[in-house]
Design a protein around this motif. Sequence first.
Motif, PDB file in Angstrom:
ATOM      1  N   PHE A   1       0.848  -1.185   0.000  1.00 39.32           N
ATOM      2  CA  PHE A   1       0.000   0.000   0.000  1.00 39.32           C
ATOM      3  C   PHE A   1       0.890   1.244   0.000  1.00 39.32           C
ATOM      4  CE2 PHE A   1      -2.550  -3.344   1.702  1.00 39.32           C
ATOM      5  CZ  PHE A   1      -3.877  -3.048   1.375  1.00 39.32           C
TER       6      PHE A   1
ATOM      7  N   GLY B   1      -2.022   4.704   1.574  1.00 44.32           N
ATOM      8  CA  GLY B   1      -3.290   4.080   1.873  1.00 44.32           C
ATOM      9  C   GLY B   1      -3.979   3.408   0.705  1.00 44.32           C
ATOM     10  N   VAL B   2      -3.367   3.436  -0.456  1.00 45.08           N
ATOM     11  CA  VAL B   2      -3.977   2.856  -1.668  1.00 45.08           C
ATOM     12  C   VAL B   2      -3.226   1.583  -2.039  1.00 45.08           C
ATOM     13  CG1 VAL B   2      -4.527   3.232  -4.108  1.00 45.08           C
ATOM     14  CG2 VAL B   2      -4.697   5.128  -2.473  1.00 45.08           C
TER      15      VAL B   2
ATOM     16  N   GLN C   1      -6.312  -3.824   6.860  1.00 48.66           N
ATOM     17  CA  GLN C   1      -6.141  -3.269   5.516  1.00 48.66           C
ATOM     18  C   GLN C   1      -7.113  -2.123   5.278  1.00 48.66           C
ATOM     19  OE1 GLN C   1      -5.602  -6.174   2.389  1.00 48.66           O
ATOM     20  NE2 GLN C   1      -4.564  -7.604   3.754  1.00 48.66           N
TER      21      GLN C   1
ATOM     22  N   GLU D   1      -6.102   1.912   4.703  1.00 47.88           N
ATOM     23  CA  GLU D   1      -6.667   2.787   3.680  1.00 47.88           C
ATOM     24  C   GLU D   1      -7.070   4.130   4.280  1.00 47.88           C
ATOM     25  OE1 GLU D   1      -9.900   0.627   2.010  1.00 47.88           O
ATOM     26  OE2 GLU D   1      -8.640  -0.929   1.102  1.00 47.88           O
TER      27      GLU D   1
ATOM     28  N   ALA E   1      -3.775   6.022   5.711  1.00 48.51           N
ATOM     29  CA  ALA E   1      -2.948   6.443   4.579  1.00 48.51           C
ATOM     30  C   ALA E   1      -1.486   6.698   4.938  1.00 48.51           C
ATOM     31  CB  ALA E   1      -3.551   7.669   3.901  1.00 48.51           C
TER      32      ALA E   1
END
Length: 263
Positions: free
Chosen positions: A91, A94-95, A231, A235, A238
């Motif tokens: 990640f 956060g993506v 997870q 997100e 971030a």
Amino acid sequence: MEVVANITPSALREKIRSGEFSDNTSGLAPGFVQCNIVILPSQWAADFLRFCQANPRPCPLIACSSSPGDTGLAKLGNIDIRRDIPSYRVFRDGVFDVECGDIMDLWTEDLVTFALGCSFSFEEALMEAGLDVRNISEKVNVPMFRSNIPCESAGPFSGDMVVSMRPFLPADAIRAIQVCSRFPAVHGAPVHLGDPGAIGIADINAPDYGDPVNIRTGELPLFWACGVTPQVALENAAPPFAITHSPGCMLVTDMRNAELAIL
């Protein structure tokens, strides 16, 4: 590559390290604890630890790094966290960015690892009680859903719980609750039984992670807190960089499930 179910944890980790195995670990190495993994830069570690402590059902902490940059988890066996998981998720801010088979090239001396209890550990106890664990009997990954059950926030970490689902007839559901109540360190008893819509799940046949399983006539879905919950928290928080296991692809440890059971 398919492996025999009763493979030892160390032998399975060797196959993972060599690239021979990259699948989900449900039903493998029976008797041994499997863990969800979260890896974060050290400046984010204290807040994530508080998030785990505040939400022990979805985030039951089993072990963590002794210091930043430590690639082992001595409590859990001869572990190299950079290459002992079948599939990792990376990640950025956060993506979700990418999945990979190891994180050797991504590792830095500032990273901290958290190992969290996994429901795969109590599946063995369910089967020993004579119950059909559908994802194992159908040889698929357990279905997992984003729910509307809120977690308690800690610093920047927040979000709703991810839940895993296994269907049972009503009498078997009662037995499953009794069995899993003995394992609070690996999610414990279910958090919900019955109507998926009551916890924000629109379609029981369309999991957010994992695979759908057959729900037979008369069966009720049981939902457990799931270690994919961090997870969702990642997100929302971030952090600039984080690594987790891919759903269903766990760290298989040398710790025995019996060590976590309440007798």
